[in-house]
Design a protein around this motif. Structure first.
Motif, PDB file in Angstrom:
ATOM      1  N   THR A   2       0.962  -1.145  -0.089  1.00 37.40           N
ATOM      2  CA  THR A   2       0.164   0.067   0.089  1.00 37.40           C
ATOM      3  C   THR A   2       0.854   1.311   0.202  1.00 37.40           C
ATOM      4  O   THR A   2       2.231   1.092   0.084  1.00 37.40           O
ATOM      5  N   GLU A   3       0.129   2.373  -0.105  1.00 35.56           N
ATOM      6  CA  GLU A   3       0.881   3.523  -0.144  1.00 35.56           C
ATOM      7  C   GLU A   3       1.493   3.886   1.169  1.00 35.56           C
ATOM      8  O   GLU A   3       2.609   4.479   1.131  1.00 35.56           O
ATOM      9  N   ASP A   4       1.105   3.084   2.234  1.00 34.06           N
ATOM     10  CA  ASP A   4       1.696   3.271   3.598  1.00 34.06           C
ATOM     11  C   ASP A   4       2.790   2.324   3.909  1.00 34.06           C
ATOM     12  O   ASP A   4       3.315   2.406   4.805  1.00 34.06           O
ATOM     13  N   GLY A   5       3.157   1.363   3.075  1.00 34.43           N
ATOM     14  CA  GLY A   5       4.055   0.626   3.096  1.00 34.43           C
ATOM     15  C   GLY A   5       3.705  -0.758   3.738  1.00 34.43           C
ATOM     16  O   GLY A   5       4.635  -1.437   3.782  1.00 34.43           O
ATOM     17  N   TRP A   6       2.567  -1.020   3.765  1.00 35.51           N
ATOM     18  CA  TRP A   6       2.016  -2.229   4.295  1.00 35.51           C
ATOM     19  C   TRP A   6       1.863  -3.415   3.349  1.00 35.51           C
ATOM     20  O   TRP A   6       1.280  -3.077   2.152  1.00 35.51           O
ATOM     21  N   HIS A   7       1.669  -4.520   3.419  1.00 36.08           N
ATOM     22  CA  HIS A   7       1.811  -5.656   2.738  1.00 36.08           C
ATOM     23  C   HIS A   7       0.264  -6.396   3.241  1.00 36.08           C
ATOM     24  O   HIS A   7       0.258  -6.554   4.670  1.00 36.08           O
ATOM     25  N   THR A  11      -7.990  -4.856   0.787  1.00 36.94           N
ATOM     26  CA  THR A  11      -8.384  -3.820  -0.134  1.00 36.94           C
ATOM     27  C   THR A  11      -7.751  -4.188  -1.670  1.00 36.94           C
ATOM     28  O   THR A  11      -7.076  -5.157  -1.630  1.00 36.94           O
ATOM     29  N   ILE A  13      -6.109  -2.989  -3.790  1.00 36.04           N
ATOM     30  CA  ILE A  13      -4.531  -2.654  -4.112  1.00 36.04           C
ATOM     31  C   ILE A  13      -3.660  -3.836  -3.634  1.00 36.04           C
ATOM     32  O   ILE A  13      -2.602  -4.146  -3.962  1.00 36.04           O
TER      33      ILE A  13
END
Length: 62
Positions: A2-7, A11, A13
């Motif tokens: 994600t844009e927050d850097g999470w895997h 969602t 994405i």
């Protein structure tokens, strides 16, 4: 990721990602949408590890 850097996560994405297979064996049709559970269950089965109960119906291999 994600844009927050999470895997991971549920969602679009995180769950709709490309999968590239290079093989002379069975392969899905081009542009076919595959379930992540099916991919995971199939990889486990191919490596000799039993998929968990909730994944059994998702196998992508015969």
């Amino acid at each position: 990721m994600t844009e927050d850097g999470w895997h991971g996560g549920t969602t679009s994405i995180a769950t709709n990602v490309p999968l590239y297979l290079f093989s002379n064996a069975l392969a899905p049709e081009e542009e076919q949408v595959l379930s992540q559970l099916g991919i995971a269950a199939s990889i486990l089965a191919l490596t000799g590890i039993a998929p968990s109960n909730g994944m059994g119906d998702a196998l992508l291999i015969p």
